[in-house]
Design a protein around this motif. Structure first.
Motif, PDB file in Angstrom:
ATOM      1  N   THR A   3       0.782 -19.099  39.273  1.00  0.00           N
ATOM      2  CA  THR A   3       0.333 -18.111  38.304  1.00  0.00           C
ATOM      3  C   THR A   3      -0.811 -17.308  38.892  1.00  0.00           C
ATOM      4  N   ASN A   4      -0.924 -16.046  38.423  1.00  0.00           N
ATOM      5  CA  ASN A   4      -2.001 -15.183  38.855  1.00  0.00           C
ATOM      6  C   ASN A   4      -3.067 -15.040  37.781  1.00  0.00           C
ATOM      7  N   TYR A   5      -2.957 -15.803  36.701  1.00  0.00           N
ATOM      8  CA  TYR A   5      -3.831 -15.611  35.560  1.00  0.00           C
ATOM      9  C   TYR A   5      -4.455 -16.931  35.145  1.00  0.00           C
ATOM     10  N   ASN A   6      -5.585 -16.823  34.468  1.00  0.00           N
ATOM     11  CA  ASN A   6      -6.177 -17.985  33.835  1.00  0.00           C
ATOM     12  C   ASN A   6      -5.607 -18.083  32.428  1.00  0.00           C
ATOM     13  N   LEU A   7      -4.508 -18.800  32.289  1.00  0.00           N
ATOM     14  CA  LEU A   7      -3.838 -18.893  31.002  1.00  0.00           C
ATOM     15  C   LEU A   7      -4.612 -19.809  30.064  1.00  0.00           C
ATOM     16  N   PRO A   8      -4.564 -19.511  28.745  1.00  0.00           N
ATOM     17  CA  PRO A   8      -5.206 -20.410  27.780  1.00  0.00           C
ATOM     18  C   PRO A   8      -4.624 -21.818  27.897  1.00  0.00           C
ATOM     19  N   GLU A   9      -5.432 -22.809  27.552  1.00  0.00           N
ATOM     20  CA  GLU A   9      -5.020 -24.196  27.730  1.00  0.00           C
ATOM     21  C   GLU A   9      -3.727 -24.518  26.987  1.00  0.00           C
ATOM     22  N   ASN A  10      -3.598 -24.004  25.737  1.00  0.00           N
ATOM     23  CA  ASN A  10      -2.403 -24.359  24.957  1.00  0.00           C
ATOM     24  C   ASN A  10      -1.140 -23.819  25.607  1.00  0.00           C
ATOM     25  N   ILE A  11      -1.222 -22.641  26.228  1.00  0.00           N
ATOM     26  CA  ILE A  11      -0.051 -22.062  26.883  1.00  0.00           C
ATOM     27  C   ILE A  11       0.252 -22.816  28.175  1.00  0.00           C
ATOM     28  N   THR A  12      -0.772 -23.153  28.919  1.00  0.00           N
ATOM     29  CA  THR A  12      -0.567 -23.912  30.150  1.00  0.00           C
ATOM     30  C   THR A  12       0.085 -25.254  29.851  1.00  0.00           C
ATOM     31  N   ASP A  13      -0.333 -25.883  28.760  1.00  0.00           N
ATOM     32  CA  ASP A  13       0.263 -27.167  28.377  1.00  0.00           C
ATOM     33  C   ASP A  13       1.756 -27.031  28.121  1.00  0.00           C
ATOM     34  N   LEU A  43       9.071 -17.642  23.965  1.00  0.00           N
ATOM     35  CA  LEU A  43       7.687 -17.504  24.378  1.00  0.00           C
ATOM     36  C   LEU A  43       7.468 -18.097  25.765  1.00  0.00           C
ATOM     37  N   ILE A  44       8.010 -19.283  25.995  1.00  0.00           N
ATOM     38  CA  ILE A  44       7.857 -19.938  27.296  1.00  0.00           C
ATOM     39  C   ILE A  44       8.445 -19.076  28.403  1.00  0.00           C
ATOM     40  N   ASP A  45       9.651 -18.533  28.168  1.00  0.00           N
ATOM     41  CA  ASP A  45      10.329 -17.760  29.204  1.00  0.00           C
ATOM     42  C   ASP A  45       9.580 -16.464  29.508  1.00  0.00           C
ATOM     43  N   ALA A  46       9.071 -15.802  28.473  1.00  0.00           N
ATOM     44  CA  ALA A  46       8.330 -14.561  28.686  1.00  0.00           C
ATOM     45  C   ALA A  46       7.027 -14.826  29.437  1.00  0.00           C
ATOM     46  N   SER A  48       6.394 -17.381  31.396  1.00  0.00           N
ATOM     47  CA  SER A  48       6.734 -17.808  32.758  1.00  0.00           C
ATOM     48  C   SER A  48       7.007 -16.598  33.649  1.00  0.00           C
ATOM     49  N   ALA A  49       7.801 -15.650  33.138  1.00  0.00           N
ATOM     50  CA  ALA A  49       8.140 -14.463  33.923  1.00  0.00           C
ATOM     51  C   ALA A  49       6.894 -13.638  34.242  1.00  0.00           C
ATOM     52  N   LEU A  50       6.058 -13.408  33.234  1.00  0.00           N
ATOM     53  CA  LEU A  50       4.854 -12.601  33.447  1.00  0.00           C
ATOM     54  C   LEU A  50       3.879 -13.289  34.386  1.00  0.00           C
ATOM     55  N   SER A  51       3.771 -14.623  34.297  1.00  0.00           N
ATOM     56  CA  SER A  51       2.842 -15.348  35.161  1.00  0.00           C
ATOM     57  C   SER A  51       3.268 -15.286  36.624  1.00  0.00           C
ATOM     58  N   MET A  52       4.557 -14.995  36.855  1.00  0.00           N
ATOM     59  CA  MET A  52       5.063 -14.824  38.222  1.00  0.00           C
ATOM     60  C   MET A  52       5.033 -13.366  38.667  1.00  0.00           C
ATOM     61  N   GLY A  53       4.500 -12.491  37.819  1.00  0.00           N
ATOM     62  CA  GLY A  53       4.428 -11.079  38.168  1.00  0.00           C
ATOM     63  C   GLY A  53       5.711 -10.317  37.925  1.00  0.00           C
ATOM     64  N   LYS A 189      17.487  -1.677  35.039  1.00  0.00           N
ATOM     65  CA  LYS A 189      17.666  -2.942  34.331  1.00  0.00           C
ATOM     66  C   LYS A 189      17.423  -4.131  35.257  1.00  0.00           C
ATOM     67  N   ASN A 190      17.799  -4.006  36.511  1.00  0.00           N
ATOM     68  CA  ASN A 190      17.647  -5.115  37.457  1.00  0.00           C
ATOM     69  C   ASN A 190      16.190  -5.401  37.809  1.00  0.00           C
ATOM     70  N   ARG A 191      15.295  -4.535  37.390  1.00  0.00           N
ATOM     71  CA  ARG A 191      13.876  -4.754  37.647  1.00  0.00           C
ATOM     72  C   ARG A 191      13.203  -5.573  36.543  1.00  0.00           C
ATOM     73  N   PHE A 192      13.994  -6.032  35.572  1.00  0.00           N
ATOM     74  CA  PHE A 192      13.430  -6.762  34.437  1.00  0.00           C
ATOM     75  C   PHE A 192      14.078  -8.129  34.256  1.00  0.00           C
ATOM     76  N   ILE A 193      13.301  -9.055  33.698  1.00  0.00           N
ATOM     77  CA  ILE A 193      13.824 -10.276  33.103  1.00  0.00           C
ATOM     78  C   ILE A 193      14.066  -9.947  31.625  1.00  0.00           C
ATOM     79  N   VAL A 194      15.260 -10.172  31.121  1.00  0.00           N
ATOM     80  CA  VAL A 194      15.610  -9.756  29.759  1.00  0.00           C
ATOM     81  C   VAL A 194      15.431 -10.919  28.777  1.00  0.00           C
ATOM     82  N   ILE A 195      14.695 -10.655  27.703  1.00  0.00           N
ATOM     83  CA  ILE A 195      14.493 -11.623  26.625  1.00  0.00           C
ATOM     84  C   ILE A 195      15.119 -11.041  25.362  1.00  0.00           C
ATOM     85  N   ASP A 196      16.127 -11.717  24.820  1.00  0.00           N
ATOM     86  CA  ASP A 196      16.786 -11.252  23.601  1.00  0.00           C
ATOM     87  C   ASP A 196      15.989 -11.728  22.384  1.00  0.00           C
TER      88      ASP A 196
END
Length: 291
Positions: A3-13, A43-46, A48-53, A189-196
């Motif tokens: 991860t590139n961010y200091n995520l809140p503890e509850n999210i990291t858990d 929420l987890i998938d979004a 995870s994707a953002l934390s990987m840039g 479209k290929n530049r995104f992770i898609v969350i329905d």
């Protein structure tokens, strides 16, 4: 997970499957007035994707909470968010910024005013692109380099090469099948992770009404949850347009119901937004039956 961010503890858990239960985090988000996902996996998938840039594309019906979802992600990452609202009039200036005349020490000079894309890149913050498929197909390729591994763009107004600072991320939202929308080309479209993103229903919708509206009467809240279920079912059956089942509109109706009768609140917040008389009568009949 890197991860590139200091995520809140509850999210990291949650991401690391450790101390807290998923329900605990949902309750915290509800108390904070954040987006309540129908499934915690969204929420987890979004995150995870953002934390990987990676860029995230939120896809779903109007009023399902995509903008609220994006705002919640921005808050969880402690990141401000610049926004672009796409339309057929979207152009390079709307994305990048524009030149204007200014004065310094009595002298006239040309100044560049940064737009949302350049601001988010230069500040290392989130960029939210709403209704991305409303833009003309020839406009968005301008930012293709922003959306891939390069994270760079040449500003067409200054010829400056801008490289995004660490922390920059892109969240976009799309409503498919609407008048004025165009299919996203594959390169974009290929530049995104898609969350329905589906509609909120049941207990989660009830909790959202309780925490985000003025309505406190539990019987009326339950009736609005039932109304929403009926509207969503009618949308899936092709009897109503997606606008009729907008969660945003439903929350407005709940707010109004604290001051005026629920049937009139439904009329003002939901029915009067519909264009077809057939749809208007359908929703009125539902409201008459429930309230």
């Amino acid at each position: 997970m890197h991860t590139n961010y200091n995520l809140p503890e509850n999210i990291t858990d949650i991401l690391y499957n450790t101390k807290r239960k998923d329900d605990d985090t949902l309750q915290e988000l509800i108390k904070q007035g954040g987006y309540v996902p129908p499934q915690i996996d969204l929420l987890i998938d979004a995150i995870s994707a953002l934390s990987m840039g990676k860029n995230v594309l939120l896809k779903g019906p109007t009023g399902a909470g995509k903008t609220k979802f994006a705002e919640t992600l921005s808050n969880l990452f402690h990141q401000p968010m610049f926004s672009v609202n796409c339309s057929v009039d979207l152009d390079a200036e709307s994305l990048m910024g524009f030149k204007t005349l200014s004065y310094e020490d009595g002298k006239q000079q040309i100044e560049f005013v940064p737009g949302p894309v350049t601001s988010a890149m230069n500040n290392g913050t989130f960029l939210y692109i709403d209704e991305v498929n409303m833009a003309k197909p020839e406009t968005l390729p301008l930012i293709n380099g922003v959306l891939d591994y390069r994270r760079t763009i040449t500003n067409p107004f200054t010829n400056e090469i801008i490289t995004a600072k660490e922390g920059f991320n892109v969240i976009a939202a799309i409503n498919e099948g609407y008048v004025g929308t165009v299919p996203l080309n594959e390169a974009l479209k290929n530049r995104f992770i898609v969350i329905d993103v589906p509609y909120l229903e049941g207990e989660q919708l009830k909790e959202l009404i309780q925490t985000n509206t003025r309505l406190t009467d539990q019987t009326t809240i339950d009736l609005f949850v039932t109304l929403s279920t009926d509207l969503i079912r009618a949308v899936y059956q092709g009897k109503l347009s997606e606008d009729a089942a907008s969660i945003r509109a439903l929350l407005d109706a709940c707010d109004l119901s604290d001051m005026i009768p629920p049937k009139r609140a439904v009329l003002r917040a939901i029915v009067d937004k519909l264009d077809e008389e057939r749809e208007r009568e359908f929703v009125i009949n539902l409201a008459d039956t429930l309230f």
